[in-house]
Design a protein around this motif. Structure first.
Motif, PDB file in Angstrom:
ATOM      1  N   GLU A   6      40.743  19.274  68.538  1.00  0.00           N
ATOM      2  CA  GLU A   6      39.287  19.242  68.558  1.00  0.00           C
ATOM      3  C   GLU A   6      38.697  20.611  68.225  1.00  0.00           C
ATOM      4  O   GLU A   6      39.357  21.648  68.329  1.00  0.00           O
ATOM      5  CB  GLU A   6      38.796  18.812  69.940  1.00  0.00           C
ATOM      6  N   GLN A   7      37.430  20.596  67.837  1.00  0.00           N
ATOM      7  CA  GLN A   7      36.707  21.840  67.631  1.00  0.00           C
ATOM      8  C   GLN A   7      36.611  22.595  68.945  1.00  0.00           C
ATOM      9  O   GLN A   7      36.198  22.060  69.962  1.00  0.00           O
ATOM     10  CB  GLN A   7      35.311  21.517  67.097  1.00  0.00           C
ATOM     11  N   HIS A   8      36.997  23.872  68.936  1.00  0.00           N
ATOM     12  CA  HIS A   8      36.986  24.624  70.189  1.00  0.00           C
ATOM     13  C   HIS A   8      36.990  26.123  69.914  1.00  0.00           C
ATOM     14  O   HIS A   8      37.285  26.575  68.807  1.00  0.00           O
ATOM     15  CB  HIS A   8      38.196  24.269  71.048  1.00  0.00           C
ATOM     16  N   SER A   9      36.696  26.872  70.967  1.00  0.00           N
ATOM     17  CA  SER A   9      36.844  28.327  70.963  1.00  0.00           C
ATOM     18  C   SER A   9      37.450  28.712  72.304  1.00  0.00           C
ATOM     19  O   SER A   9      36.911  28.359  73.349  1.00  0.00           O
ATOM     20  CB  SER A   9      35.487  29.008  70.760  1.00  0.00           C
ATOM     21  N   HIS A  10      38.574  29.399  72.272  1.00  0.00           N
ATOM     22  CA  HIS A  10      39.169  29.829  73.539  1.00  0.00           C
ATOM     23  C   HIS A  10      39.888  31.159  73.349  1.00  0.00           C
ATOM     24  O   HIS A  10      40.214  31.562  72.227  1.00  0.00           O
ATOM     25  CB  HIS A  10      40.115  28.770  74.110  1.00  0.00           C
ATOM     26  N   GLY A  11      40.119  31.847  74.465  1.00  0.00           N
ATOM     27  CA  GLY A  11      40.809  33.126  74.393  1.00  0.00           C
ATOM     28  C   GLY A  11      40.909  33.774  75.756  1.00  0.00           C
ATOM     29  O   GLY A  11      40.413  33.267  76.765  1.00  0.00           O
ATOM     30  N   GLY A  12      41.562  34.915  75.775  1.00  0.00           N
ATOM     31  CA  GLY A  12      41.716  35.682  77.000  1.00  0.00           C
ATOM     32  C   GLY A  12      42.361  37.010  76.707  1.00  0.00           C
ATOM     33  O   GLY A  12      43.026  37.190  75.682  1.00  0.00           O
ATOM     34  N   GLY A  45      38.225  35.606  79.897  1.00  0.00           N
ATOM     35  CA  GLY A  45      38.855  34.365  79.482  1.00  0.00           C
ATOM     36  C   GLY A  45      37.792  33.308  79.275  1.00  0.00           C
ATOM     37  O   GLY A  45      36.761  33.319  79.951  1.00  0.00           O
ATOM     38  N   PHE A  46      38.016  32.405  78.318  1.00  0.00           N
ATOM     39  CA  PHE A  46      37.061  31.321  78.089  1.00  0.00           C
ATOM     40  C   PHE A  46      37.760  30.177  77.371  1.00  0.00           C
ATOM     41  O   PHE A  46      38.745  30.377  76.645  1.00  0.00           O
ATOM     42  CB  PHE A  46      35.854  31.800  77.272  1.00  0.00           C
ATOM     43  N   ASN A  47      37.267  28.963  77.595  1.00  0.00           N
ATOM     44  CA  ASN A  47      37.791  27.751  76.969  1.00  0.00           C
ATOM     45  C   ASN A  47      36.615  26.810  76.765  1.00  0.00           C
ATOM     46  O   ASN A  47      36.147  26.186  77.721  1.00  0.00           O
ATOM     47  CB  ASN A  47      38.865  27.110  77.845  1.00  0.00           C
ATOM     48  N   LEU A  48      36.118  26.718  75.539  1.00  0.00           N
ATOM     49  CA  LEU A  48      34.865  26.026  75.267  1.00  0.00           C
ATOM     50  C   LEU A  48      35.018  25.031  74.131  1.00  0.00           C
ATOM     51  O   LEU A  48      35.752  25.267  73.162  1.00  0.00           O
ATOM     52  CB  LEU A  48      33.774  27.040  74.895  1.00  0.00           C
TER      53      LEU A  48
END
Length: 279
Positions: free
Chosen positions: A122-128, A144-147
């Motif tokens: 799926e379309q997403h943006s995540h990182g840490g 950190g983020f998971n969107l």
């Protein structure tokens, strides 16, 4: 007991093995630095034992969801342990010295962010990871983020988190608590043709916890703050470039409370990674 500063050095951003896999094996790490109290007073670091306390994204209590204790420390002050089958979530990590230890105590208690994401198409943006932050003790901010987009539940679904040791000596944990009026959007890398969508930009509401670094207890909470983040996923560029991140946090009066970088000047990650996927 002698004081030692504890710093989280373990994994920051992980993806599970596939869409149907909701856990991952995680490397938790810490580095202990004894206070400078003069030659001849150095303690033996191997007599310390470390505890990692992990708090999930929706946990606002003082009780950790996962506790890994008794982790040995080597002569360089490094502690390392692998944890199997840790559930995907956005965790706050607190690093303590075991309370039963007779030689060392954690002061300040170290904090970090661990982001475990379920693999998805799926379309997403995540990182840490962390970025350099001159307005902190230690010079870095952990994030950190998971969107992703979610038309059923609103414009955005997911979590965002930030932690750092403030110049006043307190730890701060900043975490998303709503997406009303917020957004997640993607854009192309400036100056690159044909267009390569490396960038994401998101905004939402957040809370701030002020944490006593001596014992890890929350001493104050503010709930009416807001934030905006800017990311760059350098993996899509040729040649590849480093990932980068920027953020701004506003207080309840819409005044800038804390900031690193900007939309046009995100800061290269000190460690970690960012992944942006546009359908």
């Amino acid at each position: 007991k002698e004081n030692t500063a504890t710093v989280y050095t373990g994994d920051a951003a992980l993806m599970t093995a596939g869409p149907g896999v909701s856990t991952a094996t995680v490397r938790l790490g810490a580095h202990l630095s004894a206070e400078a109290d003069g030659a001849g007073n150095e303690g033996e670091m191997t007599k310390a034992r470390v505890t990692f306390e992990l708090f999930k994204s929706n946990n606002e209590s003082g009780v950790a969801d996962n506790i890994i204790s008794g982790v040995a420390v080597d002569s360089n002050g490094d502690a390392l342990v692998s944890v199997n089958s840790l559930a995907a979530d956005l965790y706050t990590v607190k690093v303590r010295v075991d309370g039963t230890n007779q030689f060392w105590t954690a002061n300040p208690v170290g904090m970090g962010v661990l982001n475990i994401v379920v693999a998805t198409s799926e379309q997403h943006s995540h990182g840490g990871g962390w970025v350099a932050d001159a307005a902190t003790i230690g010079g870095k901010a952990n994030f950190g983020f998971n969107l992703k987009m979610d038309n059923k539940e609103g414009p955005v679904k997911g979590n965002w988190k930030l932690s750092f040791l403030g110049t006043d000596g307190f730890n701060y944990v900043v975490e998303s608590n709503g997406w009303e009026g917020g957004y997640l959007q993607f854009s192309a890398e400036p100056g690159v043709s044909p267009a390569v969508y490396t960038r994401s930009n998101f905004k939402g509401r957040c809370s701030v916890q002020k944490v006593n670094p001596a014992n890890g207890q929350v001493v104050a909470t503010w709930n009416n703050y807001s934030f905006e983040g800017f990311t760059k996923d350098g993996d899509f560029l040729s040649p590849q470039q480093a990932d980068a991140y920027a953020f701004t946090v506003w207080d309840g009066n819409d005044q800038v409370w804390h900031q690193v970088g900007s939309r046009t000047s995100p800061v290269t990650l000190g460690s970690g990674e960012i992944k942006n996927k546009l359908k």
